[in-house]
Each structure stands twice: as C-alpha cells, then as structure tokens.
Write an enzyme that holds these catalytic residues in place. Sequence first.
Site, PDB file in Angstrom:
ATOM      1  N   ASN A 214       6.024   0.925  -4.749  1.00  0.00           N
ATOM      2  CA  ASN A 214       5.822   2.150  -5.701  1.00  0.00           C
ATOM      3  C   ASN A 214       6.070   3.483  -4.760  1.00  0.00           C
ATOM      4  O   ASN A 214       7.202   3.488  -4.351  1.00  0.00           O
ATOM      5  CB  ASN A 214       3.803   2.277  -5.635  1.00  0.00           C
ATOM      6  CG  ASN A 214       3.552   2.380  -4.123  1.00  0.00           C
ATOM      7  OD1 ASN A 214       3.892   3.923  -3.477  1.00  0.00           O
ATOM      8  ND2 ASN A 214       2.734   1.983  -3.356  1.00  0.00           N
ATOM      9  N   ASP A 282      -2.107  -3.273  -3.979  1.00  0.00           N
ATOM     10  CA  ASP A 282      -3.535  -3.530  -4.330  1.00  0.00           C
ATOM     11  C   ASP A 282      -3.268  -5.336  -5.226  1.00  0.00           C
ATOM     12  O   ASP A 282      -4.085  -6.325  -4.287  1.00  0.00           O
ATOM     13  CB  ASP A 282      -4.129  -2.985  -6.098  1.00  0.00           C
ATOM     14  CG  ASP A 282      -4.810  -2.368  -5.655  1.00  0.00           C
ATOM     15  OD1 ASP A 282      -5.406  -1.535  -4.436  1.00  0.00           O
ATOM     16  OD2 ASP A 282      -4.800  -1.521  -6.474  1.00  0.00           O
ATOM     17  N   LYS A 292      17.068 -15.921  -3.394  1.00  0.00           N
ATOM     18  CA  LYS A 292      16.977 -15.545  -4.140  1.00  0.00           C
ATOM     19  C   LYS A 292      16.816 -16.214  -6.043  1.00  0.00           C
ATOM     20  O   LYS A 292      17.146 -17.399  -6.509  1.00  0.00           O
ATOM     21  CB  LYS A 292      18.489 -14.791  -4.406  1.00  0.00           C
ATOM     22  CG  LYS A 292      17.955 -13.618  -6.173  1.00  0.00           C
ATOM     23  CD  LYS A 292      19.657 -13.375  -6.341  1.00  0.00           C
ATOM     24  CE  LYS A 292      19.966 -12.527  -7.107  1.00  0.00           C
ATOM     25  NZ  LYS A 292      21.130 -12.061  -7.677  1.00  0.00           N
ATOM     26  N   PRO A 309      -5.674  -7.797   1.138  1.00  0.00           N
ATOM     27  CA  PRO A 309      -6.789  -7.043   2.025  1.00  0.00           C
ATOM     28  C   PRO A 309      -7.279  -5.117   1.627  1.00  0.00           C
ATOM     29  O   PRO A 309      -6.550  -5.014   1.170  1.00  0.00           O
ATOM     30  CB  PRO A 309      -7.027  -7.250   2.872  1.00  0.00           C
ATOM     31  CG  PRO A 309      -5.294  -7.669   3.309  1.00  0.00           C
ATOM     32  CD  PRO A 309      -4.383  -8.580   2.279  1.00  0.00           C
ATOM     33  N   ILE A 311      -7.569  -2.034   3.061  1.00  0.00           N
ATOM     34  CA  ILE A 311      -7.097  -1.758   4.719  1.00  0.00           C
ATOM     35  C   ILE A 311      -8.663  -0.749   4.768  1.00  0.00           C
ATOM     36  O   ILE A 311      -9.456  -0.883   5.837  1.00  0.00           O
ATOM     37  CB  ILE A 311      -6.196  -1.176   4.446  1.00  0.00           C
ATOM     38  CG1 ILE A 311      -4.989  -2.523   4.050  1.00  0.00           C
ATOM     39  CG2 ILE A 311      -6.136  -0.706   6.184  1.00  0.00           C
ATOM     40  CD1 ILE A 311      -3.742  -1.787   4.589  1.00  0.00           C
ATOM     41  N   VAL A 312      -8.233   0.195   3.981  1.00  0.00           N
ATOM     42  CA  VAL A 312      -9.567   1.306   4.364  1.00  0.00           C
ATOM     43  C   VAL A 312     -11.125   0.483   3.658  1.00  0.00           C
ATOM     44  O   VAL A 312     -11.600   1.384   4.897  1.00  0.00           O
ATOM     45  CB  VAL A 312      -9.625   2.274   3.797  1.00  0.00           C
ATOM     46  CG1 VAL A 312      -9.702   2.335   2.165  1.00  0.00           C
ATOM     47  CG2 VAL A 312     -10.121   3.357   3.374  1.00  0.00           C
ATOM     48  N   PHE A 327      -8.006   8.309   0.368  1.00  0.00           N
ATOM     49  CA  PHE A 327      -7.558   8.948  -0.742  1.00  0.00           C
ATOM     50  C   PHE A 327      -7.965   8.360  -1.719  1.00  0.00           C
ATOM     51  O   PHE A 327      -8.141   6.744  -2.162  1.00  0.00           O
ATOM     52  CB  PHE A 327      -5.635   8.874  -0.152  1.00  0.00           C
ATOM     53  CG  PHE A 327      -5.798  10.055   0.502  1.00  0.00           C
ATOM     54  CD1 PHE A 327      -5.923   9.999   1.776  1.00  0.00           C
ATOM     55  CD2 PHE A 327      -4.728  11.318  -0.394  1.00  0.00           C
ATOM     56  CE1 PHE A 327      -5.489  11.882   2.463  1.00  0.00           C
ATOM     57  CE2 PHE A 327      -4.451  12.421   0.382  1.00  0.00           C
ATOM     58  CZ  PHE A 327      -5.018  11.990   1.855  1.00  0.00           C
ATOM     59  N   LYS A 341     -15.086   5.579  -5.405  1.00  0.00           N
ATOM     60  CA  LYS A 341     -14.062   4.796  -4.770  1.00  0.00           C
ATOM     61  C   LYS A 341     -14.456   5.311  -3.136  1.00  0.00           C
ATOM     62  O   LYS A 341     -14.974   3.897  -2.644  1.00  0.00           O
ATOM     63  CB  LYS A 341     -12.930   5.236  -5.035  1.00  0.00           C
ATOM     64  CG  LYS A 341     -11.673   4.228  -5.427  1.00  0.00           C
ATOM     65  CD  LYS A 341     -10.415   5.207  -5.316  1.00  0.00           C
ATOM     66  CE  LYS A 341      -9.337   3.753  -6.504  1.00  0.00           C
ATOM     67  NZ  LYS A 341      -8.398   5.052  -6.653  1.00  0.00           N
ATOM     68  N   LYS A 345     -16.230   1.569  -1.099  1.00  0.00           N
ATOM     69  CA  LYS A 345     -15.411   1.417   0.062  1.00  0.00           C
ATOM     70  C   LYS A 345     -16.303   2.342   1.024  1.00  0.00           C
ATOM     71  O   LYS A 345     -15.706   1.270   2.658  1.00  0.00           O
ATOM     72  CB  LYS A 345     -14.356   2.207  -0.029  1.00  0.00           C
ATOM     73  CG  LYS A 345     -13.294   1.528  -1.125  1.00  0.00           C
ATOM     74  CD  LYS A 345     -11.860   2.031  -0.946  1.00  0.00           C
ATOM     75  CE  LYS A 345     -11.327   1.367  -2.469  1.00  0.00           C
ATOM     76  NZ  LYS A 345      -9.557   1.322  -2.490  1.00  0.00           N
TER      77      LYS A 345
HETATM   78  O1  PMT Z   1       3.347   9.962   0.250  1.00  0.00           O
HETATM   79  P1  PMT Z   1       3.170  10.662  -0.981  1.00  0.00           P
HETATM   80  O2  PMT Z   1       5.078  10.488  -1.698  1.00  0.00           O
HETATM   81  O3  PMT Z   1       3.398  12.357   0.087  1.00  0.00           O
HETATM   82  O4  PMT Z   1       2.438  10.579  -2.204  1.00  0.00           O
HETATM   83  C1  PMT Z   1       1.172  10.705  -1.133  1.00  0.00           C
HETATM   84  C2  PMT Z   1       0.208  10.079  -1.957  1.00  0.00           C
HETATM   85  C3  PMT Z   1      -0.403  10.591  -3.750  1.00  0.00           C
HETATM   86  C4  PMT Z   1       0.701   8.606  -2.455  1.00  0.00           C
HETATM   87  C5  PMT Z   1      -1.550  10.480  -1.231  1.00  0.00           C
HETATM   88  O5  PMT Z   1      -1.488  11.580  -1.536  1.00  0.00           O
HETATM   89  C6  PMT Z   1      -2.446   9.182  -1.394  1.00  0.00           C
HETATM   90  O6  PMT Z   1      -2.861   9.845  -2.897  1.00  0.00           O
HETATM   91  N1  PMT Z   1      -2.530   8.145  -1.411  1.00  0.00           N
HETATM   92  C7  PMT Z   1      -3.562   7.396  -1.631  1.00  0.00           C
HETATM   93  C8  PMT Z   1      -2.545   6.416  -3.100  1.00  0.00           C
HETATM   94  C9  PMT Z   1      -3.420   5.017  -3.090  1.00  0.00           C
HETATM   95  O7  PMT Z   1      -2.825   3.960  -2.918  1.00  0.00           O
HETATM   96  O8  PMT Z   1      -4.946   5.234  -3.981  1.00  0.00           O
HETATM   97  P2  PMT Z   1      -5.765   4.504  -4.306  1.00  0.00           P
HETATM   98  O9  PMT Z   1      -6.624   5.694  -5.098  1.00  0.00           O
HETATM   99  O10 PMT Z   1      -4.502   3.133  -5.503  1.00  0.00           O
HETATM  100  O11 PMT Z   1      -6.534   3.794  -3.549  1.00  0.00           O
HETATM  101  C10 PMT Z   1      -8.187   4.431  -2.518  1.00  0.00           C
HETATM  102  C11 PMT Z   1      -7.825   4.187  -1.217  1.00  0.00           C
HETATM  103  O12 PMT Z   1      -8.066   2.653  -0.795  1.00  0.00           O
HETATM  104  C12 PMT Z   1      -6.876   5.187  -0.729  1.00  0.00           C
HETATM  105  O13 PMT Z   1      -6.487   6.063   1.187  1.00  0.00           O
HETATM  106  C13 PMT Z   1      -5.485   3.709  -0.059  1.00  0.00           C
HETATM  107  O14 PMT Z   1      -4.974   3.775   1.214  1.00  0.00           O
HETATM  108  C14 PMT Z   1      -6.404   2.955   0.370  1.00  0.00           C
HETATM  109  N2  PMT Z   1      -5.761   1.211  -0.020  1.00  0.00           N
HETATM  110  C15 PMT Z   1      -5.631   0.778  -1.843  1.00  0.00           C
HETATM  111  C16 PMT Z   1      -5.465  -0.417  -1.494  1.00  0.00           C
HETATM  112  C17 PMT Z   1      -5.494  -1.462  -0.053  1.00  0.00           C
HETATM  113  N3  PMT Z   1      -5.206  -2.786  -0.567  1.00  0.00           N
HETATM  114  N4  PMT Z   1      -5.635  -0.695   1.312  1.00  0.00           N
HETATM  115  C18 PMT Z   1      -6.133   0.675   1.407  1.00  0.00           C
HETATM  116  O15 PMT Z   1      -6.051   0.935   2.062  1.00  0.00           O
END
Ligand code: PMT
Length: 406
Positions: A214, A282, A292, A309, A311-312, A327, A341, A345
């Site tokens: 991403n 995800d 390849k 998985p 993580i958070v 986030f 969320k 979580k």
């Molecule tokens: O890196 P930059 O270019 O500065 O951009 C910043 C950002 C937009 C990436 C940042 O501000 C941000 O929003 N980060 C979270 C991005 C994200 O994956 O959001 P989500 O809504 O999909 O996930 C929710 C939370 O679960 C997040 O804290 C994410 O880190 C966490 N997560 C998600 C999936 C996973 N498998 N494990 C996780 O820990």
Amino acid sequence: MTAIANKRILLGITGGIAAYKCAELTRRLTEQGAEVRVVMTQSAQEFITPLTMQAVSGNPVAHSLLDPAAEAGMGHIEFAKWADLVLIAPATANFIAKFTAGIADDLLSTLCLATPAPIAIAPAMNQVMYQAQATQANLATLKQRNITLWGPAAGAQACGDVGPGRMVNPDELVTAVVNYFSEQEKPQLLAGKNIMITAGPTREAIDPVRYISNHSSGKMGYALAQAARSLGANVTVVSGPVALAPVECKLVNVISALDMHAAVMADIHQQDIFIACAAVADYRPETIAEQKIKKTNSDEMVVRMIKNPDIVASVAALEKPPFTVGFAAETQDVEHYARDKMQRKNLAMIAANDVAQSGQGFNADDNALTVFWPQGTAQIALANKQVVAVQLLQLIATQFNANTSS
Ligand code: PMT
C-alpha cells in the site's frame, strides 16, 4: 524570567536583504535575558555592519575563520561548543545549499558542522529561489536531520515579487526561540517509559519479484517515534520498508505482516505503550511461488489470499497488555468505523484519519486526526505530521498516566 534568560544564542547572519532586521532581533533577544554572539558571513557585511551588531549584542562580532586574533580569543571550536542554540537568520538559498552539503569554507559554515547545539534556520530569499527544486530538496534534507525551520513568511518581497521567502519577522523569531526553550524545559511526560510503534507498509510476496502493498510512507509512524523521544520515552520502531532516515530509537526492519507480528510479539512484554501506525496488509497470498510466475494464455490470474494475524488486536488481547493505541484509516463514516475498531480490537485509544482527503493520510506530509478513547474524544487539526505526532503523543501520555495512577 523568560525561558531564554541566560541562554547562549549564536546568531549566524548570511547575506540577504533581511540581514538589516538582525539588529532588532538581537536587541529583543538580549532584552529577554539571552546572551547573543554574532557570526557574519562576508556577504552579510554588505547589508549590515559588524559594528552595528557588536553594539546591539554587546559582544565582538566574528566573521573570519582565519583570523589569528579572533582564534586567540574564542576559537571557532569553542564558539561551536558555547552555544545553547545556533540560529541562522536570514539563511540564504546559497547558505542552505552549503549547509546541506556539509561545506565548511567560512566561519559560519564551519561552526554549523562543529556545533553539538541544536540549529534553527530562518530562510529568506526570492520566492522563485525558495520554490526551486534544489532549495526544497535541501530544506527537506535539513528537516530530516532535525534542523528546525522557522518560516519563511509569504508576502511582498524586496525584489518586487510576491510569495513565500520573507524572513519571519524578529518578534515572531523571538517567540519561536522562547517556545523552543520552554518546550525543552517541560517535564518529560513519558520519561523512561518504553514505547513500541509500528510504521510503514507491509509487503506480501506473490513470487520472488512481486508483492502486494500500500502507499504508506512511514512518515506518520516515524514522526510519532520522534515525538515520543522528545517526551523522554525509550522508543522501538518496527518498520515496514520505507525510504526514511531512522530516528533516534531501536529500529527493527521487517517486510511482511507475519514478520511484523513476530517482531512485535517478541518484544511486547517490555513495553508500556504500543502504537500501531503501520498499514498492515489484512491478507497475504496463500502461497508464495518459488519462481517468478510466468504469463500464460489465460486472461485471468487468481491469487488466493488468506488472513494475516491482526497485530494490534493480538497485543491488546495479552493478559497484561501495554496501553494499546490503534490507528483507523477510513474513507467514509470515519467515527462509526473507528469506534467499532476500538471496541472490536479492545484498544485503549484509536486515532482515525480520513484517507479519502487529498493532502493528508497516506504518503502526505500532513495529517489530521480524530482521536477516541472510552471517556473522550479530541480533534487534531490538519498540520505537518511532526506537529500532529506531538499532539497525539501528549494525549496518549495524559491518558496513559491517568490509567496507571488510577
Ligand atoms: O505512513 P504514512 O504515509 O505517513 O501514512 C500514515 C497512515 C495513513 C498509514 C497512518 O496514519 C494510518 O492510518 N495507519 C493505519 C493504517 C491501517 O492499516 O488502518 P486499518 O484501519 O486498516 O487498521 C486498523 C488498525 O489495525 C491499525 O492500527 C493497524 O496498524 C492495525 N492492524 C491492521 C491489520 C493487521 N493485520 N494488523 C494490525 O495491527
């Protein structure tokens, strides 16, 4: 007493028309109790005389690297060590370029290389020169090296142009210097606490040369790491692949979500606070082709994905979790999805950003956040990610300290 009383400020003046404002700047700094010593470049002396600067600062002015008399008094290395802050105002495009390149061919540029003190610069130049790619790249490099930039301001210029490039006026520069030292003297809200931050994207391999990822640049996560350091925390950053200079912290580089999960869980028991800022995939391809993948005659290619998985959520589910902050990157109905969320979580706090807005979120320099926690909510207005990070860390520190003292 102001925050700059008895502070030692080395004022470097370079050759721009705004140099005449330095007499006023020096007078105001000394009125507030600061000790100011002035170093001028050769061309600065075309705009204002050393004699004027000596009169307003109350100290001899230095301008030559190869002056045996001056070196016998306060040598350039002593000068460099003397300062609590080096302020270059005005900083011309030429000086900024030299400073970025590490050139030391006169007293001021040598001092900038030799000083252990923090350095702030107040750029001043023609608006086209300011907006030139080279100047912008130099300023970005200096910012990455933790050089503080004050300004420039925009408006009418001495050359008749209108735009960004005016030196910030002396009053505002004095306020910036006062705020700078006040900030340093604030009690460090997270002194000695361990904070882990995930940052950047993950890459999910399809075959040896292709992956799914991403647009996360890591800027938000790295800004959080810097803000946490400035509040006194011991910081660990678990970072996906990014093109950023590391900040002062323990850095663990990872590639995929599985790597990031393993790196986080290996060290999470030492942490007081965990901030999940990474944009973690995800899903990942169910299998990674060893070779390849070749193009076939088919018009379709199907990559079967399986869940990574979370993580958070894994951290928040620990028996004794750290204060866990997530986030939420949303493109619609931000509050609803963010709160959902946080609940699902089991997070202590969530910072939501609207990533559908241009100029903020993924891969932008700026961001704006809405922060939710069980007892409250706060808005952090659109600003540079460094500024946003400081405000978010202050909120986290306040809630963390309230939770641990109750
Ligand atoms: O890196 P930059 O270019 O500065 O951009 C910043 C950002 C937009 C990436 C940042 O501000 C941000 O929003 N980060 C979270 C991005 C994200 O994956 O959001 P989500 O809504 O999909 O996930 C929710 C939370 O679960 C997040 O804290 C994410 O880190 C966490 N997560 C998600 C999936 C996973 N498998 N494990 C996780 O820990």
